[in-house]
Design a protein around this motif. Structure first.
Motif, PDB file in Angstrom:
ATOM      1  N   ASP A  94       6.578  27.658  21.514  1.00 35.42           N
ATOM      2  CA  ASP A  94       6.442  29.120  21.562  1.00 35.42           C
ATOM      3  C   ASP A  94       6.940  29.742  20.255  1.00 35.42           C
ATOM      4  N   GLU A  95       6.763  29.010  19.160  1.00 37.32           N
ATOM      5  CA  GLU A  95       7.286  29.473  17.870  1.00 37.32           C
ATOM      6  C   GLU A  95       6.215  30.312  17.179  1.00 37.32           C
ATOM      7  N   TYR A  96       6.154  31.582  17.557  1.00 37.86           N
ATOM      8  CA  TYR A  96       5.067  32.460  17.144  1.00 37.86           C
ATOM      9  C   TYR A  96       5.480  33.507  16.105  1.00 37.86           C
ATOM     10  N   TRP A 148      10.489  29.303   4.826  1.00 35.15           N
ATOM     11  CA  TRP A 148      10.059  29.902   6.082  1.00 35.15           C
ATOM     12  C   TRP A 148      10.037  28.861   7.204  1.00 35.15           C
ATOM     13  N   ASN A 149      10.203  29.379   8.408  1.00 39.44           N
ATOM     14  CA  ASN A 149      10.173  28.533   9.601  1.00 39.44           C
ATOM     15  C   ASN A 149       9.543  29.320  10.745  1.00 39.44           C
ATOM     16  N   ASP A 150       8.662  28.672  11.496  1.00 36.69           N
ATOM     17  CA  ASP A 150       8.164  29.320  12.710  1.00 36.69           C
ATOM     18  C   ASP A 150       9.181  29.106  13.821  1.00 36.69           C
ATOM     19  N   ILE A 151       9.398  30.118  14.618  1.00 34.45           N
ATOM     20  CA  ILE A 151      10.432  30.066  15.648  1.00 34.45           C
ATOM     21  C   ILE A 151      10.089  31.088  16.722  1.00 34.45           C
ATOM     22  N   GLY A 193       8.119  20.298   6.737  1.00 36.06           N
ATOM     23  CA  GLY A 193       7.908  19.997   8.153  1.00 36.06           C
ATOM     24  C   GLY A 193       7.526  21.190   9.009  1.00 36.06           C
ATOM     25  N   GLU A 194       7.487  22.364   8.414  1.00 43.45           N
ATOM     26  CA  GLU A 194       7.115  23.584   9.139  1.00 43.45           C
ATOM     27  C   GLU A 194       5.717  24.038   8.702  1.00 43.45           C
ATOM     28  N   PRO A 195       5.024  24.789   9.516  1.00 44.26           N
ATOM     29  CA  PRO A 195       5.383  25.191  10.886  1.00 44.26           C
ATOM     30  C   PRO A 195       5.136  24.048  11.866  1.00 44.26           C
ATOM     31  N   ASN A 196       6.089  23.821  12.762  1.00 40.88           N
ATOM     32  CA  ASN A 196       5.954  22.695  13.683  1.00 40.88           C
ATOM     33  C   ASN A 196       5.818  23.117  15.144  1.00 40.88           C
ATOM     34  N   ASN A 197       5.995  24.399  15.400  1.00 38.61           N
ATOM     35  CA  ASN A 197       5.908  24.888  16.786  1.00 38.61           C
ATOM     36  C   ASN A 197       6.669  23.956  17.734  1.00 38.61           C
ATOM     37  N   ALA A 198       7.873  23.622  17.308  1.00 41.68           N
ATOM     38  CA  ALA A 198       8.641  22.583  17.994  1.00 41.68           C
ATOM     39  C   ALA A 198       8.873  22.888  19.463  1.00 41.68           C
TER      40      ALA A 198
HETATM   41 CA   LIG Z   1       9.676  25.652  13.522  1.00 43.83          CA
END
Ligand SMILES: [Ca+2]
Length: 210
Positions: free
Chosen positions: A147-149, A162-165, A139-144
């Motif tokens: 501002d998940e840069y 990994w996860n965008d956050i 489910g990532e990267p989802n830029n939930a």
């Molecule tokens: Ca994320």
């Protein structure tokens, strides 16, 4: 200076390892004579870091302090390193094994990935290169939060993912540096000056340099 930093780190690791093996009191820094080899470096700048070695890189798993993405990179740079770049499944698996062994399965770690310069592409902050290997969690990267840069990694179901956050979270982090021929030569010079044998074989597992 950067190479000197790396060698100092490796030398401290060696000193700690050697003293531990010999059952002596553990020294947290090289002697004054050792430090003089590096010119302006002082003992206050000498980190006693526990490093792991894979390929031509050495890694520091920073599970003592937490900071945002930028403070994590700042810490790494102060010690002659950078936030880690992960370029293969093998490298990712190596770090996964070490994180698990250290009991850090619940920790979050900053790595060097970001899309701050261009929201359309992921790059390694420390090298500017495009990321070619990804290990996103499902489910990532989802830029939930829009501002998940930056990229953090953590253990999910016993696997590092990994996860965008957003970049302002306070997380642990992993630093790295890559060994060069010059650094290895400097380390061998220290070995010679210190009359300590097998500094590389015993204390630092370095790759063969072509
Ligand atoms: Ca994320």
């Amino acid at each position: 200076m950067k190479c000197q930093h790396q060698v100092v780190v490796a030398f401290v690791v060696f000193v700690l390892t050697l003293n531990h093996v010999q059952g002596e009191n553990i020294s947290l820094s090289p002697s004054t004579q050792d430090i003089e080899i590096f010119g302006n470096l002082t003992d206050k700048q000498i980190p006693a870091l526990n490093l792991y070695h894979f390929g031509q890189k050495s890694y520091y798993i920073g599970d003592v302090f937490k900071g945002n993405f930028f403070k994590a990179e700042q810490f790494c740079r102060f010690h002659g390193m950078n936030l880690v770049t992960i370029n293969s499944e093998e490298e990712n698996d190596f770090l996964e094994k070490k994180i698990t062994e250290r009991g850090d399965g619940l920790n979050h770690f900053w790595i060097s990935g970001t899309k701050l310069p261009d929201v359309n592409e992921w790059i390694w902050f420390t090298t500017g290169r495009h990321i070619t290997y990804f290990n996103w969690n499902s489910g990532e990267p989802n830029n939930a939060k829009k501002d998940e840069y930056c990229i953090e990694m953590r253990v999910v179901k016993r696997k590092v993912k990994w996860n965008d956050i957003d970049c302002w979270q306070d997380f642990n982090f992993i630093c790295e540096f890559t060994w060069t021929k010059d650094c290895i030569k400097l380390l061998k010079d220290i070995q010679h000056r210190s009359n300590i044998s097998n500094i590389i074989d015993v204390g630092v597992k370095l790759p063969e340099m072509n």
